[in-house]
Design a protein around this motif. Structure first.
Motif, PDB file in Angstrom:
ATOM      1  N   ASP A  57       0.911  -1.203  -0.024  1.00 40.20           N
ATOM      2  CA  ASP A  57      -0.006   0.102   0.022  1.00 40.20           C
ATOM      3  C   ASP A  57       1.000   1.175  -0.089  1.00 40.20           C
ATOM      4  N   MET A  58       1.025   1.892  -1.028  1.00 38.38           N
ATOM      5  CA  MET A  58       1.895   3.097  -1.294  1.00 38.38           C
ATOM      6  C   MET A  58       1.365   4.439  -1.397  1.00 38.38           C
ATOM      7  N   SER A  59      -0.199   4.376  -0.928  1.00 39.39           N
ATOM      8  CA  SER A  59      -0.899   5.189  -0.946  1.00 39.39           C
ATOM      9  C   SER A  59      -0.352   6.348   0.429  1.00 39.39           C
ATOM     10  N   THR A  60      -0.820   7.797   0.152  1.00 39.10           N
ATOM     11  CA  THR A  60      -0.513   8.808   0.985  1.00 39.10           C
ATOM     12  C   THR A  60      -0.931   8.493   2.480  1.00 39.10           C
ATOM     13  N   GLY A  61      -0.174   8.414   3.538  1.00 37.91           N
ATOM     14  CA  GLY A  61      -0.951   7.860   4.733  1.00 37.91           C
ATOM     15  C   GLY A  61      -1.032   6.642   5.160  1.00 37.91           C
ATOM     16  N   ALA A  62      -0.481   5.809   4.152  1.00 37.66           N
ATOM     17  CA  ALA A  62      -0.271   4.325   4.444  1.00 37.66           C
ATOM     18  C   ALA A  62       0.611   4.067   5.436  1.00 37.66           C
ATOM     19  N   PRO A  63       0.604   2.906   6.327  1.00 37.28           N
ATOM     20  CA  PRO A  63       1.731   2.645   7.315  1.00 37.28           C
ATOM     21  C   PRO A  63       3.001   2.282   6.446  1.00 37.28           C
TER      22      PRO A  63
END
Length: 88
Positions: free
Chosen positions: A60-66
């Motif tokens: 998960d490379m989305s902004t805000g992902a762990p």
């Protein structure tokens, strides 16, 4: 960061033994689509590596992902063999 879990492992003699393991991610290779993490199984309280394994999962490379390390441990805890593992 690591997780602990009691696992049934094979001894050098082929017997199955119950071992409290410390599971530590050693490294993670990342692409936009996937992460391959290598993790070590160690007897709790010892630095000797019993076994090294790899796990691959969707990143998960989305902004805000762990961060990637947190994602590695979450992916390991989602595997049936590590169900019930605890953070340590």
């Amino acid at each position: 960061m690591a997780i602990k879990k009691s696992l049934v492992l094979k001894s050098n003699l082929g017997d199955e033994v119950n071992v409290l393991c410390y599971i530590r991610v050693q490294f993670a290779n990342t692409t936009k689509q996937a992460v391959i993490c290598q993790y070590d199984l160690m007897r709790d309280g010892q630095d000797h590596v019993i076994e090294s394994k790899q796990n691959c999962f969707a990143a998960d490379m989305s902004t805000g992902a762990p961060n990637i390390w947190t994602q590695c441990y979450s992916a390991l805890k989602a595997l049936p063999e590590f169900a019930g593992a605890v953070d340590c």
